[in-house]
Design a protein around this motif. Structure first.
Motif, PDB file in Angstrom:
ATOM      1  N   THR A  60      37.626  22.205 -38.084  1.00 28.42           N
ATOM      2  CA  THR A  60      36.480  22.860 -37.711  1.00 28.42           C
ATOM      3  C   THR A  60      35.167  21.722 -37.887  1.00 28.42           C
ATOM      4  O   THR A  60      34.792  21.568 -38.930  1.00 28.42           O
ATOM      5  CB  THR A  60      36.023  23.917 -38.503  1.00 28.42           C
ATOM      6  OG1 THR A  60      36.144  23.801 -39.795  1.00 28.42           O
ATOM      7  CG2 THR A  60      37.014  25.193 -38.055  1.00 28.42           C
ATOM      8  N   SER A  65      31.772  29.844 -32.718  1.00 23.41           N
ATOM      9  CA  SER A  65      32.503  31.099 -32.773  1.00 23.41           C
ATOM     10  C   SER A  65      32.832  31.421 -31.707  1.00 23.41           C
ATOM     11  O   SER A  65      32.091  31.645 -30.579  1.00 23.41           O
ATOM     12  CB  SER A  65      31.609  32.237 -33.429  1.00 23.41           C
ATOM     13  OG  SER A  65      32.506  33.483 -33.530  1.00 23.41           O
ATOM     14  N   TYR A  66      34.325  31.971 -31.349  1.00 18.06           N
ATOM     15  CA  TYR A  66      34.823  32.251 -30.159  1.00 18.06           C
ATOM     16  C   TYR A  66      35.686  33.693 -30.195  1.00 18.06           C
ATOM     17  O   TYR A  66      36.484  33.742 -31.022  1.00 18.06           O
ATOM     18  CB  TYR A  66      36.046  31.255 -29.701  1.00 18.06           C
ATOM     19  CG  TYR A  66      36.444  31.414 -28.309  1.00 18.06           C
ATOM     20  CD1 TYR A  66      35.690  30.740 -27.261  1.00 18.06           C
ATOM     21  CD2 TYR A  66      37.719  32.118 -28.142  1.00 18.06           C
ATOM     22  CE1 TYR A  66      36.194  31.244 -25.890  1.00 18.06           C
ATOM     23  CE2 TYR A  66      38.018  32.240 -26.692  1.00 18.06           C
ATOM     24  CZ  TYR A  66      37.450  31.848 -25.612  1.00 18.06           C
ATOM     25  OH  TYR A  66      37.887  32.007 -24.333  1.00 18.06           O
ATOM     26  N   ASP A  67      35.200  34.731 -29.764  1.00 19.90           N
ATOM     27  CA  ASP A  67      35.527  35.812 -29.559  1.00 19.90           C
ATOM     28  C   ASP A  67      37.110  35.977 -28.811  1.00 19.90           C
ATOM     29  O   ASP A  67      37.313  35.426 -27.973  1.00 19.90           O
ATOM     30  CB  ASP A  67      34.789  36.770 -28.755  1.00 19.90           C
ATOM     31  CG  ASP A  67      33.367  36.951 -29.588  1.00 19.90           C
ATOM     32  OD1 ASP A  67      33.432  36.682 -30.700  1.00 19.90           O
ATOM     33  OD2 ASP A  67      32.294  37.593 -29.127  1.00 19.90           O
ATOM     34  N   ASP A  93      36.588  35.137 -38.275  1.00 18.15           N
ATOM     35  CA  ASP A  93      35.227  35.976 -38.577  1.00 18.15           C
ATOM     36  C   ASP A  93      35.358  37.157 -38.292  1.00 18.15           C
ATOM     37  O   ASP A  93      35.485  37.827 -36.771  1.00 18.15           O
ATOM     38  CB  ASP A  93      33.873  35.397 -37.829  1.00 18.15           C
ATOM     39  CG  ASP A  93      32.760  36.058 -38.097  1.00 18.15           C
ATOM     40  OD1 ASP A  93      32.804  36.817 -38.843  1.00 18.15           O
ATOM     41  OD2 ASP A  93      31.796  35.767 -37.676  1.00 18.15           O
ATOM     42  N   HIS A  95      33.032  39.721 -38.484  1.00 16.11           N
ATOM     43  CA  HIS A  95      31.959  40.457 -38.156  1.00 16.11           C
ATOM     44  C   HIS A  95      31.613  41.360 -39.127  1.00 16.11           C
ATOM     45  O   HIS A  95      30.686  42.431 -38.839  1.00 16.11           O
ATOM     46  CB  HIS A  95      31.773  40.767 -36.872  1.00 16.11           C
ATOM     47  CG  HIS A  95      32.047  39.820 -35.640  1.00 16.11           C
ATOM     48  ND1 HIS A  95      31.159  38.776 -35.442  1.00 16.11           N
ATOM     49  CD2 HIS A  95      33.244  39.602 -34.925  1.00 16.11           C
ATOM     50  CE1 HIS A  95      31.873  38.065 -34.512  1.00 16.11           C
ATOM     51  NE2 HIS A  95      32.916  38.630 -34.258  1.00 16.11           N
ATOM     52  N   ASN A 127      35.486  35.253 -42.696  1.00 18.10           N
ATOM     53  CA  ASN A 127      35.093  33.645 -42.891  1.00 18.10           C
ATOM     54  C   ASN A 127      36.059  33.316 -44.135  1.00 18.10           C
ATOM     55  O   ASN A 127      35.696  32.687 -44.803  1.00 18.10           O
ATOM     56  CB  ASN A 127      33.671  33.768 -43.392  1.00 18.10           C
ATOM     57  CG  ASN A 127      33.063  32.435 -43.225  1.00 18.10           C
ATOM     58  OD1 ASN A 127      33.586  31.690 -42.219  1.00 18.10           O
ATOM     59  ND2 ASN A 127      32.126  31.925 -44.215  1.00 18.10           N
ATOM     60  N   SER A 162      36.638  36.741 -34.147  1.00 14.38           N
ATOM     61  CA  SER A 162      36.416  35.520 -33.753  1.00 14.38           C
ATOM     62  C   SER A 162      37.003  34.571 -34.374  1.00 14.38           C
ATOM     63  O   SER A 162      37.463  34.742 -35.453  1.00 14.38           O
ATOM     64  CB  SER A 162      34.857  35.191 -33.601  1.00 14.38           C
ATOM     65  OG  SER A 162      34.011  36.287 -32.914  1.00 14.38           O
ATOM     66  N   GLN A 164      37.053  30.225 -35.323  1.00 18.92           N
ATOM     67  CA  GLN A 164      36.406  29.168 -35.118  1.00 18.92           C
ATOM     68  C   GLN A 164      36.930  28.157 -34.019  1.00 18.92           C
ATOM     69  O   GLN A 164      37.941  28.006 -33.829  1.00 18.92           O
ATOM     70  CB  GLN A 164      36.308  28.247 -36.671  1.00 18.92           C
ATOM     71  CG  GLN A 164      35.732  29.015 -37.773  1.00 18.92           C
ATOM     72  CD  GLN A 164      34.020  29.159 -37.476  1.00 18.92           C
ATOM     73  OE1 GLN A 164      33.435  28.138 -37.510  1.00 18.92           O
ATOM     74  NE2 GLN A 164      33.574  30.213 -37.235  1.00 18.92           N
ATOM     75  N   GLY A 350      29.609  25.806 -40.516  1.00 17.26           N
ATOM     76  CA  GLY A 350      30.642  26.502 -41.172  1.00 17.26           C
ATOM     77  C   GLY A 350      30.787  26.108 -42.455  1.00 17.26           C
ATOM     78  O   GLY A 350      29.435  25.565 -43.013  1.00 17.26           O
TER      79      GLY A 350
END
Length: 729
Positions: A60, A65-67, A93, A95, A127, A162, A164, A350
């Motif tokens: 990273t 952040s990619y859903d 993540d 959320h 996270n 999500s 990274q 991050g």
């Protein structure tokens, strides 16, 4: 039975000697063997298992952040050399919500799945890296092409997690369609098996050899385990360095290796000093603190990147602005070199990785190349609210570096060194001043969270040392109301509390009520002067001087977030939100006060280790030979301050809470760290522990020694987990 005379002593030789020594001195022999085993275990962990990760180009860097959409198949290529691979790790993540469903990850070779792993999404932490270990290792072939496929299947279609990602790189496909300028971040888990086996064999052989020599040659009747431990560890450290050179070609180069050896050798030295001196009567709490704080602060300075502490990017701007003002420059200008370094480092959104050492190395020049002042591209106007006392040591470090023309990295580390020195000296003074519970005043600043903040460009170190000293001086003044020196010092600390972090910790001012237990008038006068000093400070630094500025934490309802005014206008709803928040997270908040989640709140140290640190602190303070009991009035005053902290702190976080939320967002354990000494004092210094008054001085010394050693060992265990996470991935 063979008998040998040596240096005037009659010693036995051979098997008879060993049998006799083992029989007559069982405890010493068992203790020695246990310590040798502990050394072996520690070195095995530090040399091998702890370093099973490796940096990779897919890590990273500049993370986004990619859903992951429901039942969409994501395919990503991997660039792997000839290695043995044991698994993969991804940073997710959630959320801050519980998501239901499963995530399936397959590892592909030339497009063919060869390993498949499935995990329950509900167990994913926010996270935190999720590891996917293979059932059996995979031997990577240079001629093959590798990648992974990831598919999330949600029970509730509205759920989403999500992963990274990076804007650099390509090769990501979503259901077979290319996704431009996006690549998912992945860590590959490697273990150098051949090297590990050789190292383990060598370490076991030499540990056994040393143990046999010690058992045969040392006379247990005059044996000092501390000296033997020193000899053993000295040999093992030397052996480690020799073996590291011998097997360097097998191991290969690793960026964090040299730093890890430095850190771990400091750990060994620290443990030796504590072990050798903890039983001495003159080795008081103050000395234990200094012996612990100095090496631990050096280690935390080395392990924690400058941007590790939460919100350091904003605090750096505020401190740099203050340095401009001291140097007679415009407020929001910055050297070109520093601006480039800030953009490359402090903007990292991050968690800090070892790869960020590359940024440090890129900008490590002794002298600044371009000192031209340019307008700050992104000034943080709300940070104008905070006074210079929030960052005074860091500001002085920045100013000195700029005057000397030092480079950006040296400037940042000089600022961190200045606050570290002030932090250690300030906490040491509080311990010396405190008339009761000295180990509490020593242990709280030595917790991982405290040490991380104590080396940071942030206002938290000044908050902790000012509240700690104010508490110590208040307790001292309550017992010596005639002391003008203590009164003046107490006023100074009250003034400083009002000047840092918006005066939010003036909730400590009710401490003056502990003075009123005496019938004389002086305690009331003392309390009035102290309260006046705090009020003058907060008015001066938070109202008069920052006129026209607004504290960013108050927030604005128009931005989609609540504001502090909401809590005042709707007290019932606010209390309901706060209660629900504490019921949901009070356990994690309490433990994280000590530091389970460090650098940018990444889960780092197991809760059991932090809990043990707090328990050891409590155990020692129960039997500490000072004022065993606190008065009833002190108990209630301390409790009132803790209650005020719990009620008022969430107000500051309302600006981080979206409209319509049923709980307060953004609460962190470090916000409650200043009141931890009060909690520990209530728990360990009240009448529940009257029996501790009968502890003999000899027994108390033994308890002190044991607690010091265990606290030191646990502190080093925390460093082990930090090494494992920060330097090896």
């Amino acid at each position: 039975m063979n008998v040998v005379k040596f240096l005037g002593k009659t010693l036995m030789a051979g098997r008879d000697r060993l049998a006799y020594q083992m029989k007559e001195h069982r405890k010493q022999a068992v203790a020695l063997l246990m310590m040798l085993f502990a050394i072996l275990l520690f070195l095995c962990l530090r040399m091998d298992t702890a370093f099973e990760y490796r940096i990779d180009s897919m890590d990273t860097k500049g993370a986004l952040s990619y859903d992951l959409q429901h039942k969409v198949s994501y395919n990503q290529k991997l660039d792997i050399k000839d290695e043995t691979m044991f698994g993969m790790s991804f940073l997710f993540d959630t959320h801050e919500q519980v998501n239901q469903g499963e995530l399936t990850v397959t590892f592909n070779e030339d497009g063919i799945p060869i390993r498949e792993m499935t995990s329950n999404i509900a167990y994913f932490a926010d996270n935190v890296y999720q590891k996917f270990y293979f059932d059996t290792p995979v031997n990577i072939k240079n001629e093959s092409v590798y990648g992974f496929t990831m598919t999330a299947s949600y029970t509730n279609p509205e759920d989403v997690i999500s992963i990274q990602s990076q804007s650099e790189g390509d090769g990501l496909l979503a259901d077979g369609k290319p996704v431009e300028d996006t690549s998912l971040c992945c860590r590959m888990i490697f273990m150098f098996s051949s090297f590990k086996n050789k190292m383990l064999f060598a370490q076991i052989f030499f540990v056994i050899l040393i143990g046999i020599i010690l058992l045969f040659k040392l006379d247990f009747s005059s044996f000092r385990i501390g000296r033997a431990l020193l000899i053993t560890l000295g040999i093992m450290v030397m052996l480690e360095n020799v073996l590291n050179r011998i097997f360097s070609e097998v191991r290969g180069e690793w960026q964090g290796r040299k730093l890890a050896w430095l850190v771990l050798d400091l750990v060994v030295l620290y443990l030796l000093v504590v072990y050798l001196y903890s039983k001495k009567k003159e080795f008081a709490v103050e000395k234990f603190f200094l012996v612990s704080a100095i090496p631990l602060m050096i280690i935390y300075l080395a392990l924690m990147m400058p941007w590790s502490a939460p919100d350091t990017n904003r605090h750096f701007k505020a401190a740099y602005r203050q340095s401009n003002m001291l140097l007679g420059k415009e407020e929001w200008v910055i050297r070109k070199d520093d601006a480039e370094f800030f953009d490359a480092a402090f903007q990292v959104p991050g968690n800090p990785m070892i790869k960020d050492v590359e940024t440090i190395l890129d900008y490590k020049s002794l002298k600044a190349h371009d000192t031209e002042l340019i307008p700050w591209s992104s000034p943080d106007r709300p940070m104008e609210y905070y006074s210079i006392f929030c960052y005074l040591p860091q500001v002085l470090g920045i100013c000195l570096a700029r005057i000397l023309g030092l480079g950006s990295v040296l400037m940042v580390y000089l600022a961190r060194l200045f606050i570290s020195i002030v932090y250690v000296l300030g906490c040491y003074h509080a311990i010396k001043k405190a008339p009761v519970g000295k180990f509490i005043f020593a242990a709280v600043p030595l917790l991982p969270m405290s040490l991380m903040m104590g080396t940071a460009i942030s206002y938290d170190p000044m908050v902790l040392l000012s509240t700690l000293n104010f508490l110590a001086c208040s307790l001292k003044l309550s017992r010596e109301p005639e002391s003008k020196t203590t009164l003046m010092e107490c006023m100074v600390w009250a003034f400083l509390i009002g000047a840092v972090k918006g005066g939010g910790y003036l909730i400590f001012l009710p401490l003056v009520f502990i003075f009123s237990r005496r019938e004389k008038q002086r305690p009331f006068k003392n309390g009035g002067l102290i309260v006046l000093a705090g009020i003058v400070s907060v008015v001066l630094f938070d109202v008069v001087l920052p006129s026209g500025s607004s504290l960013f934490q108050f927030g604005e309802a128009e931005s989609g977030a609540l504001s502090s005014a909401y809590a005042l206008a709707n007290p019932i709803e606010y209390l309901h939100m706060s209660t629900d928040t504490y019921l949901l997270s009070v356990d994690s908040l309490m433990i994280n006060m000590g530091g389970t989640a460090l650098a940018w709140l990444e889960q780092t140290i197991p809760a059991a280790v932090i809990t043990s640190l707090m328990l050891i602190t409590g155990v020692y303070c129960i039997f500490e030979k000072d004022d065993i009991r606190l008065g009833q009035r002190e108990k209630w005053v301390f409790g009132l301050i803790v209650l005020l902290e719990c009620v008022l702190t969430p107000i500051m976080l309302m600006s981080s809470t979206v409209v319509g939320s049923t709980y307060v967002m953004g609460l962190q354990g470090r916000y409650y760290l200043p009141v931890l000494p009060l909690i520990l004092l209530i728990l360990t210094k009240y009448k529940l522990h009257d029996g501790a008054e009968n502890v003999t001085e000899e027994h108390a010394l033994e308890i002190k020694s044991s607690c010091f050693r265990v606290f030191a060992i646990l502190s080093c265990l925390c460093i082990y987990y930090m090494l494992r996470l920060y330097l090896t991935r």
